[in-house]
Design a protein around this motif. Structure first.
Motif, short mmCIF file in Angstrom:
data_model
loop_
_atom_site.label_atom_id
_atom_site.label_comp_id
_atom_site.label_asym_id
_atom_site.label_seq_id
_atom_site.Cartn_x
_atom_site.Cartn_y
_atom_site.Cartn_z
N LEU A 25 4.22 -5.27 6.74
CA LEU A 25 3.28 -5.87 5.62
C LEU A 25 3.19 -4.34 4.69
O LEU A 25 3.23 -4.61 3.62
CB LEU A 25 2.17 -6.28 6.02
CG LEU A 25 2.08 -7.53 6.64
CD1 LEU A 25 0.87 -8.19 7.18
CD2 LEU A 25 2.96 -8.65 5.70
N ILE A 26 3.00 -3.03 5.40
CA ILE A 26 2.92 -2.15 4.63
C ILE A 26 4.10 -1.79 3.89
O ILE A 26 4.40 -1.44 2.84
CB ILE A 26 2.54 -1.08 5.74
CG1 ILE A 26 1.18 -1.19 6.09
CG2 ILE A 26 2.55 0.33 4.85
CD1 ILE A 26 0.60 -0.29 7.08
N SER A 27 5.32 -1.99 4.60
CA SER A 27 6.60 -1.85 3.86
C SER A 27 6.88 -2.55 2.75
O SER A 27 7.42 -2.22 1.82
CB SER A 27 7.74 -2.00 4.99
OG SER A 27 7.78 -0.98 6.15
N THR A 28 6.30 -4.02 3.03
CA THR A 28 6.51 -4.77 1.84
C THR A 28 5.84 -4.43 0.56
O THR A 28 6.23 -4.56 -0.52
CB THR A 28 5.77 -6.11 2.35
OG1 THR A 28 6.79 -6.75 3.34
CG2 THR A 28 5.95 -7.25 1.24
N ALA A 29 4.48 -3.76 1.22
CA ALA A 29 3.64 -3.37 -0.18
C ALA A 29 4.48 -2.19 -0.95
O ALA A 29 4.38 -2.25 -2.29
CB ALA A 29 2.33 -2.83 0.46
N GLY A 30 5.10 -1.30 -0.12
CA GLY A 30 5.94 -0.33 -0.57
C GLY A 30 7.06 -0.81 -1.73
O GLY A 30 7.24 -0.40 -2.65
N LEU A 31 7.89 -1.85 -1.15
CA LEU A 31 8.88 -2.43 -1.81
C LEU A 31 8.29 -3.13 -3.14
O LEU A 31 8.97 -3.12 -4.08
CB LEU A 31 9.55 -3.60 -0.78
CG LEU A 31 10.20 -2.92 0.10
CD1 LEU A 31 10.75 -3.99 1.34
CD2 LEU A 31 11.60 -2.22 -0.35
N ALA A 32 7.18 -3.96 -2.98
CA ALA A 32 6.68 -4.39 -4.05
C ALA A 32 6.23 -3.29 -5.41
O ALA A 32 6.38 -3.66 -6.43
CB ALA A 32 5.26 -5.36 -3.73
N LEU A 33 5.66 -2.38 -4.98
CA LEU A 33 5.38 -1.39 -6.05
C LEU A 33 6.56 -0.71 -6.47
O LEU A 33 6.54 -0.45 -7.70
CB LEU A 33 4.50 -0.17 -5.28
CG LEU A 33 2.98 -0.45 -4.94
CD1 LEU A 33 2.53 0.58 -3.97
CD2 LEU A 33 2.20 -0.82 -5.95
N ALA A 34 7.63 -0.68 -5.80
CA ALA A 34 8.90 0.02 -6.33
C ALA A 34 9.42 -0.97 -7.26
O ALA A 34 10.05 -0.67 -8.20
CB ALA A 34 9.86 0.13 -5.01
#
Length: 219
Positions: free
Chosen positions: A148-157
């Motif tokens: 989920l943390i990785s997903t948040a990073g992908l979403a911000l990118a």
């Protein structure tokens, strides 16, 4: 000319940063619960043999919008936002469509991550009297926290890219600045600077999320 560009660049950078940050936070706060609800609805459907009408409609909306090109979603959303009492072309008018895309992106990723949790853990929690939402909060989310943390990073990118689309179709930020100096006035040097900043923002978001995900990975 150079001083004017630098001033415009600093203002546009701040606008893009604000759009990405606010839309990212609102997307996480909305998308994670929505993804949890979609996962629980899928589990209910598997257990009962049929889903709820609300769950079916929610899944169709999420899948339909996610399957639509982002530029189309942004144009439609920005048109609808103009009917609200907000300044056209202002930050609020741009953040709302970006928040929608962010929330749907995170919801789909959250549901997919929760679907992979070991079913034995879920059954063990249920045997101790936990209800669905307690299981989601105390079992599913902790188990898939790194993803989920990785997903948040992908979403911000992704939001960095979406923010440029918003700027190019009538908003502000680095996308609008790129259209002005890179397309209308055809200054390749200015466009290269803007592209470099956008790449740096996207990479910073993904790298930070990757480091945090590794830190919270218990495996």
């Amino acid at each position: 000319m150079f001083a004017t560009f630098i001033d415009a660049l600093m203002q546009s950078f701040g606008e893009t940063l604000a759009m990405v940050a606010v839309a990212g936070v609102s997307g996480i706060m909305t998308g994670v619960p929505l993804g949890m609800a979609l996962h629980l609805e899928r589990q209910h459907t598997a257990a009962e043999g049929r889903g709820t009408l609300i769950g079916l409609l929610a899944r169709l909306v999420v899948q339909g919008i996610r399957a639509t090109p982002a530029i189309v979603v942004l144009v439609v959303a920005m048109t609808l936002v103009r009917q609200l009492p907000v300044a056209p072309g202002g930050l609020v008018a741009m953040i709302l469509p970006l928040s929608l895309l962010s929330a749907l992106f995170i919801a789909r990723k959250t549901e997919a991550a929760l679907n992979t949790v070991d079913h034995n853990l879920v059954e063990a929690a249920r045997s101790m009297g936990a209800n669905n939402w307690q299981i989601a909060l105390n079992v599913l989310l902790p188990e898939r926290r790194p993803e989920l943390i990785s997903t948040a990073g992908l979403a911000l990118a992704a939001l960095v890219g979406y923010s440029t689309l918003v700027g190019a179709i009538g908003g502000s930020g680095l996308g609008a600045l790129g259209m002005r100096y890179g397309y209308h006035e055809f200054l390749p040097e200015a466009m290269l600077v803007i592209v470099a900043i956008l790449l740096a923002l996207a990479e910073a978001a993904q790298s930070t999320a990757f480091l945090l995900a590794r830190r919270f990975d218990r495996r």
